[in-house]
Design a protein around this motif. Sequence first.
Motif, short mmCIF file in Angstrom:
data_model
loop_
_atom_site.label_atom_id
_atom_site.label_comp_id
_atom_site.label_asym_id
_atom_site.label_seq_id
_atom_site.Cartn_x
_atom_site.Cartn_y
_atom_site.Cartn_z
N PRO A 194 0.86 -1.26 -0.07
CA PRO A 194 0.00 0.08 -0.05
C PRO A 194 0.89 1.38 -0.02
O PRO A 194 1.85 1.31 0.72
CB PRO A 194 -0.87 -0.05 1.17
CG PRO A 194 -0.58 -1.54 1.93
CD PRO A 194 0.80 -1.93 1.13
N ILE A 195 0.48 2.12 -0.68
CA ILE A 195 1.24 3.18 -0.86
C ILE A 195 0.38 4.73 -0.80
O ILE A 195 -0.62 4.93 -1.28
CB ILE A 195 2.26 3.59 -2.51
CG1 ILE A 195 2.93 2.37 -2.64
CG2 ILE A 195 2.84 4.72 -2.22
CD1 ILE A 195 3.69 2.10 -3.97
N LYS A 196 0.97 5.58 -0.08
CA LYS A 196 0.20 6.91 0.16
C LYS A 196 1.16 7.91 -0.21
O LYS A 196 2.40 7.93 0.29
CB LYS A 196 -0.03 6.81 1.91
CG LYS A 196 -0.89 8.50 2.08
CD LYS A 196 -1.22 8.49 3.38
CE LYS A 196 -1.96 9.78 3.77
NZ LYS A 196 -2.18 9.99 5.13
N VAL A 197 0.90 8.72 -0.98
CA VAL A 197 1.79 9.84 -1.44
C VAL A 197 1.10 11.29 -1.23
O VAL A 197 0.07 11.56 -1.66
CB VAL A 197 1.97 9.93 -3.08
CG1 VAL A 197 2.76 11.07 -3.52
CG2 VAL A 197 2.62 8.52 -3.27
N GLU A 198 1.74 12.25 -0.43
CA GLU A 198 1.42 13.51 -0.13
C GLU A 198 2.14 14.65 -0.71
O GLU A 198 3.46 14.55 -0.89
CB GLU A 198 1.37 13.86 1.34
CG GLU A 198 0.53 12.71 2.13
CD GLU A 198 0.65 13.08 3.71
OE1 GLU A 198 1.39 13.81 3.93
OE2 GLU A 198 0.16 12.23 4.44
N GLY A 199 1.53 15.69 -1.22
CA GLY A 199 2.32 16.90 -1.86
C GLY A 199 2.87 16.52 -3.51
O GLY A 199 3.88 17.09 -3.71
N LEU A 200 2.00 15.86 -4.14
CA LEU A 200 2.58 15.78 -5.56
C LEU A 200 2.82 17.08 -6.12
O LEU A 200 3.38 17.11 -7.19
CB LEU A 200 1.63 14.71 -6.02
CG LEU A 200 1.62 13.28 -5.79
CD1 LEU A 200 0.54 12.65 -6.41
CD2 LEU A 200 2.95 12.92 -6.50
N GLU A 201 1.85 18.13 -6.04
CA GLU A 201 2.09 19.33 -6.36
C GLU A 201 3.33 19.92 -6.44
O GLU A 201 3.77 20.86 -7.39
CB GLU A 201 1.11 20.26 -5.79
CG GLU A 201 1.35 20.72 -4.46
CD GLU A 201 0.83 19.85 -3.36
OE1 GLU A 201 0.64 20.11 -2.15
OE2 GLU A 201 0.38 18.62 -3.84
N HIS A 202 4.20 19.50 -5.48
CA HIS A 202 5.66 19.99 -5.29
C HIS A 202 6.63 19.47 -6.49
O HIS A 202 7.61 20.03 -6.80
CB HIS A 202 6.17 19.93 -4.16
CG HIS A 202 5.30 20.50 -3.13
ND1 HIS A 202 5.04 21.75 -3.05
CD2 HIS A 202 4.67 20.03 -1.75
CE1 HIS A 202 4.13 22.15 -1.91
NE2 HIS A 202 4.09 21.00 -1.16
N LEU A 203 6.00 18.29 -6.98
CA LEU A 203 6.98 17.65 -8.17
C LEU A 203 7.02 18.41 -9.52
O LEU A 203 7.58 18.39 -10.53
CB LEU A 203 6.30 16.41 -8.29
CG LEU A 203 6.66 15.28 -7.37
CD1 LEU A 203 6.19 14.00 -7.81
CD2 LEU A 203 8.34 15.45 -7.00
N LYS A 204 6.04 19.54 -9.56
CA LYS A 204 5.73 20.57 -10.57
C LYS A 204 6.79 21.56 -10.72
O LYS A 204 7.08 22.11 -11.80
CB LYS A 204 4.54 21.05 -10.84
CG LYS A 204 3.20 19.98 -10.86
CD LYS A 204 1.75 20.86 -10.84
CE LYS A 204 0.70 19.84 -10.84
NZ LYS A 204 -0.53 20.36 -11.00
N THR A 205 7.62 21.65 -9.59
CA THR A 205 8.54 22.82 -9.71
C THR A 205 10.03 22.23 -9.84
O THR A 205 10.42 21.17 -9.33
CB THR A 205 8.67 23.47 -8.18
OG1 THR A 205 7.46 23.83 -7.57
CG2 THR A 205 10.01 24.32 -8.14
N ARG A 206 10.60 22.86 -10.93
CA ARG A 206 12.03 22.43 -11.16
C ARG A 206 12.85 22.52 -10.15
O ARG A 206 12.82 23.54 -9.13
CB ARG A 206 12.59 23.18 -12.46
CG ARG A 206 13.85 22.80 -12.88
CD ARG A 206 14.32 23.45 -14.24
NE ARG A 206 15.73 23.25 -14.42
CZ ARG A 206 16.55 24.47 -14.32
NH1 ARG A 206 16.11 25.68 -14.13
NH2 ARG A 206 17.80 24.20 -14.48
N GLY A 207 13.38 21.60 -9.44
CA GLY A 207 14.55 21.88 -8.49
C GLY A 207 15.46 20.56 -8.28
O GLY A 207 15.60 19.85 -9.08
N ALA A 264 4.47 -4.23 4.11
CA ALA A 264 4.36 -2.94 5.04
C ALA A 264 3.91 -1.85 4.03
O ALA A 264 4.34 -1.70 3.12
CB ALA A 264 5.77 -2.67 5.41
N PRO A 265 3.02 -0.92 4.63
CA PRO A 265 2.58 0.31 3.94
C PRO A 265 3.54 1.44 3.78
O PRO A 265 4.68 1.46 4.62
CB PRO A 265 1.39 0.88 4.82
CG PRO A 265 1.78 0.38 6.26
CD PRO A 265 2.37 -0.98 6.16
N LEU A 266 3.84 2.04 2.63
CA LEU A 266 4.62 3.08 2.50
C LEU A 266 4.15 4.46 2.20
O LEU A 266 3.01 4.61 1.76
CB LEU A 266 5.34 2.60 0.95
CG LEU A 266 5.78 1.39 0.78
CD1 LEU A 266 6.31 1.28 -0.83
CD2 LEU A 266 6.82 0.92 1.69
#
Length: 289
Positions: A95-108, A237-239
């Motif tokens: 099981p996978i939970k991802v938070e803050g995907l919007e920050h991947l739109k920033t070049r960095g 295990a959950p990620l």
Amino acid sequence: MDAAAVTSEQRWLTWARRQAAAYLAAAGWGDDDGWAASTVAAARVVLCFLAMTVTTAVWAVVLLLLLPWPSERIRQSNIYGHFTGRMLLWILGNPIKVEGLEHLKTRGIFVCNHASPMDIFLVMWLAPTGTVGIAKKEIIWYPLFGQLYALANHLRIDRSNSAAAIASMKEVARKVANNNLSLILFPEGTRARDGRLLPFKKGFVHAALQTRLPIIPIVMTGTHLAWRINSVRVRPAPLTIKILPPVSTDGWEESRINEYVEKVRSLYVDNLPDSYKPLDALVARTKAD
């Protein structure tokens, strides 16, 4: 943490436990340390290897055809990562939970903690198109993956000594800046066997000073429980992956490198569960209390 956040976290943990229980029940297991669990878990790893071999072979042909176009090779390697990384995670079934995907739109400069082989699959899946990885120069000798890494035009550094490492990072930063790329790396430099955060090396700060790109921390938990180092066992295990807001590097000065390293590392300390925090941080908190 407010009541709403606690409730949300409880829902996630309940869902993750149910998913793990279903994962075990589907194989007829009562105990994930039994022989049946070990056999099926090993089979999943073998299936991952076979699936990765096929996709790597296909993309290797694509990248060979694109040898005259370095930028397109990087883009295709990211597409390979998105597809293959997600496929391998699906095969493993955690099981996978991802938070803050919007920050991947920033070049960095994306930095990730590292405690398990599974981290590589997560990074492959999450890295935005136009992102290059960085690895030690010896990766070229890794069967299949090392050759694809080089074909994909990802970057390598010489870690034989500190002077060579700094010079390599400056060259990496130059290529990232000149080609309008993002960079993703593991600042610990190695995997933490017990999951606890290790000290950060300074390379990511050197890259930030050269490119002035923001630093975007990616905090991963659960991977060392799911797939331990030097093991063929994968447990259900959950990620959790938490992508934090970008850290601006405007105004950073070379004389304060150590301060910036600890500033970014402290974000991980603040966002990791106690079982993942470095022991020095737990001791410091106890003294403060």
